[in-house]
Design a protein around this motif. Structure first.
Motif, PDB file in Angstrom:
ATOM      1  N   THR A   1     -37.044 -33.045   0.176  1.00  0.00           N
ATOM      2  CA  THR A   1     -37.457 -34.252  -0.561  1.00  0.00           C
ATOM      3  C   THR A   1     -36.337 -34.813  -1.433  1.00  0.00           C
ATOM      4  OG1 THR A   1     -38.393 -32.870  -2.329  1.00  0.00           O
ATOM      5  CG2 THR A   1     -39.889 -33.588  -0.583  1.00  0.00           C
TER       6      THR A   1
ATOM      7  N   ARG B   1     -33.872 -36.485  -0.285  1.00  0.00           N
ATOM      8  CA  ARG B   1     -33.460 -37.750   0.324  1.00  0.00           C
ATOM      9  C   ARG B   1     -34.421 -38.883  -0.017  1.00  0.00           C
ATOM     10  NH1 ARG B   1     -29.816 -36.927   4.533  1.00  0.00           N
ATOM     11  NH2 ARG B   1     -29.618 -34.746   5.187  1.00  0.00           N
ATOM     12  N   TYR B   2     -33.911 -40.103  -0.035  1.00  0.00           N
ATOM     13  CA  TYR B   2     -34.804 -41.250  -0.144  1.00  0.00           C
ATOM     14  C   TYR B   2     -34.860 -42.041   1.157  1.00  0.00           C
ATOM     15  CZ  TYR B   2     -30.753 -44.370  -1.046  1.00  0.00           C
ATOM     16  OH  TYR B   2     -29.583 -45.080  -0.970  1.00  0.00           O
TER      17      TYR B   2
END
Length: 253
Positions: free
Chosen positions: A249, A251-252
């Motif tokens: 999580t 990363r966007y």
């Protein structure tokens, strides 16, 4: 310096017969604690008892309890029996859960209630029963099992995501209710872990590409964090959710 200090711990663990629950019980035993294995599957429970205690199932039976967390009366009776058999519990782990993959356009009422009955209602029933003993003892730590699905969303996970998001905020609310009694409550939010619930290679492979560590996790890695939250090493932590996902999580995009 703080230490795990779990040698005298008496810890009921739900969903203890496999996966993360079993790993938690194994590690507790290695630390000298006494895990109490709660599960609804007798065959798997017996096998887990033999593995955790290294004795015959008959000798280990007093540490195993057959219970369905969806039944509030059965959960209350189980915790009462534990108190009669072993005394007041010192810690507890609400680990039992089930997964659900269903798109909102196809999801049935039965699927919705099925995942909520275990992940939300069963969680509440066990936490409530355990909290009564911990509050009486005026000490201890309660750990709930959330998920990164409770913090972020994914297609076809409406029911599962909703149930785990509820666990995250339930954990905060439990921490506020139980803090005055000296009881801490925290959650662990695993990412994709190689357990019987998540063995599909088609599900694991994309995770290996996206996670910072380029792999899925294993049950022992989650169990280690649970033991940290149970222990004196986390004595000033409560109401928190620890994400253990290998950087999935982070990363966007």
């Amino acid at each position: 310096m703080a230490s795990l200090n779990l040698a005298s711990a008496l810890v009921p663990v739900t969903g203890a017969a496999s996966g993360i629950g079993l790993a938690i019980c194994r590690q507790l035993r290695l630390e000298g604690g006494t895990p109490l294995l709660l599960d609804f599957d007798r065959q798997r429970l017996d096998a887990a008892l033999g593995e955790v205690f290294g004795t015959s199932v008959a000798e280990a039976q007093r540490f195993g309890y057959l219970v369905d967390v969806r039944d509030s009366k059965a959960v209350d009776a189980c915790l009462a029996q534990i108190r009669q058999d072993h005394g007041l519990i010192t810690h507890a782990v609400a680990n039992a859960g089930r997964s659900l993959a269903a798109h909102i356009l196809d999801m049935t009422d039965e699927q919705w209630h099925g995942v909520m009955d275990v992940n939300l209602h069963g969680m509440l029933y066990f936490c409530r029963a355990a909290a009564r003993q911990l509050a009486e003892a005026k000490r201890g730590s309660l750990v709930t099992m959330a998920s990164i699905a409770g913090l972020m969303a994914k297609e076809s996970r409406v029911g599962y995501a909703a149930s785990k998001a509820a666990v995250v905020n339930m954990t905060r609310a439990l921490a506020l209710d139980l803090g005055p009694f000296g009881v801490r409550v925290n959650a662990v939010a695993p990412g994709v872990i190689d357990t019987p619930l998540q063995t599909n290679p088609s599900y694991q492979e994309p995770v290996k590409q996206r996670a910072a560590l380029r792999r899925v996790g294993n049950a022992d890695e989650i169990a280690s964090v649970v033991l940290f939250l149970l222990s004196d090493m986390s004595s000033y932590m409560t109401g928190e959710t620890l994400v253990v996902d290998g950087g999935l999580t982070a990363r966007y995009l």
